[in-house]
Enzyme design. Structure first.
Site, short mmCIF file in Angstrom:
data_model
loop_
_atom_site.label_atom_id
_atom_site.label_comp_id
_atom_site.label_asym_id
_atom_site.label_seq_id
_atom_site.Cartn_x
_atom_site.Cartn_y
_atom_site.Cartn_z
CG ASP A 86 45.53 34.16 42.18
OD1 ASP A 86 45.72 35.18 42.86
OD2 ASP A 86 46.31 33.19 42.16
CB CYS B 74 47.63 31.65 45.29
SG CYS B 74 49.41 31.65 45.64
CD GLU C 67 53.39 33.47 35.41
OE1 GLU C 67 53.90 34.57 35.70
OE2 GLU C 67 52.92 32.69 36.27
#
Length: 155
Positions: A59, A52, A94
C-alpha cells in the site's frame, strides 16, 4: 543553536539500518530553538509504503505531518527511519495513520499535531485519514493540503 542538545542523537550523521518494525524504531528529538514563538512544522513523506495485513500486497500513501512544537522537535532522519520501518509491516490505513500520530505525540508532546494519510486507491477506493490532537495556538494555521504532490517539485 547550541550543539549540546544534539549530542544525544544516535542516528544522525552515521549509518543507521532500517528498523525491522515500527515498534523498534527510535524517534529522536532535539530542543526547540525558538520555544517563545509558535510556528507550524510540516513533514511530508510522498513515498510511504506499508503492507496490507490480509493480502501482503504493498500500500502506498503520502503522509503529511503538521505540528506546533512545544519544547522538542523530531529529528528528521529518525523520523524517516521510523516511516521506513512500516515498509514490511502489515497494517490497515487507519491504524497506521493513528499509530504515527501516537508515536510523534509521545516523542515530542507538541502543542498541536495533525497526521494525514492520503492513501492511493486499492480496489478503486482511496482512503484518506486525518487525525489531530491539541489546540492550534492563535496565529498558527496548518499548511493547506491542496499542495501535496511532490513528484513534480514544489509548487
Amino acid at each position: 543553536m547550541p550543539h549540546e542538545d544534539l549530542e544525544h542523537l544516535s542516528l544522525l550523521g552515521r549509518p543507521s539500518p532500517l528498523p525491522p518494525h515500527p515498534d523498534e524504531a527510535v524517534l529522536e528529538t532535539f530542543a526547540n530553538p525558538h520555544p517563545d514563538v509558535d510556528y507550524v512544522v510540516r513533514l511530508t513523506a510522498p513515498e510511504f509504503t506499508t503492507l496490507c495485513p490480509i493480502t501482503g500486497q504493498p500500500d502506498f500513501a503520502v503522509i503529511i505531518v503538521d505540528y506546533v512544537p512545544r519544547a522538542r522537535l523530531v529529528e528528521s532522519k529518525s523520523y524517516k527511519l521510523f516511516l521506513g520501518s512500516f515498509r514490511n509491516c502489515g497494517t490497515f490505513h487507519e491504524a497506521c495513520t493513528v499509530s504515527i500520530l501516537k508515536r510523534l505525540q509521545q516523542a515530542m508532546d507538541p502543542k498541536y499535531l495533525r497526521v494525514v494519510g492520503l492513501w492511493y486507491a486499492r480496489g478503486g477506493i482511496p482512503i484518506d485519514v486525518v487525525v489531530e490532537t491539541g489546540e492550534l495556538p492563535p496565529g498558527c494555521r496548518p499548511l493547506p493540503l491542496g499542495k501535496t504532490s511532490y513528484r513534480g517539485g514544489r509548487e
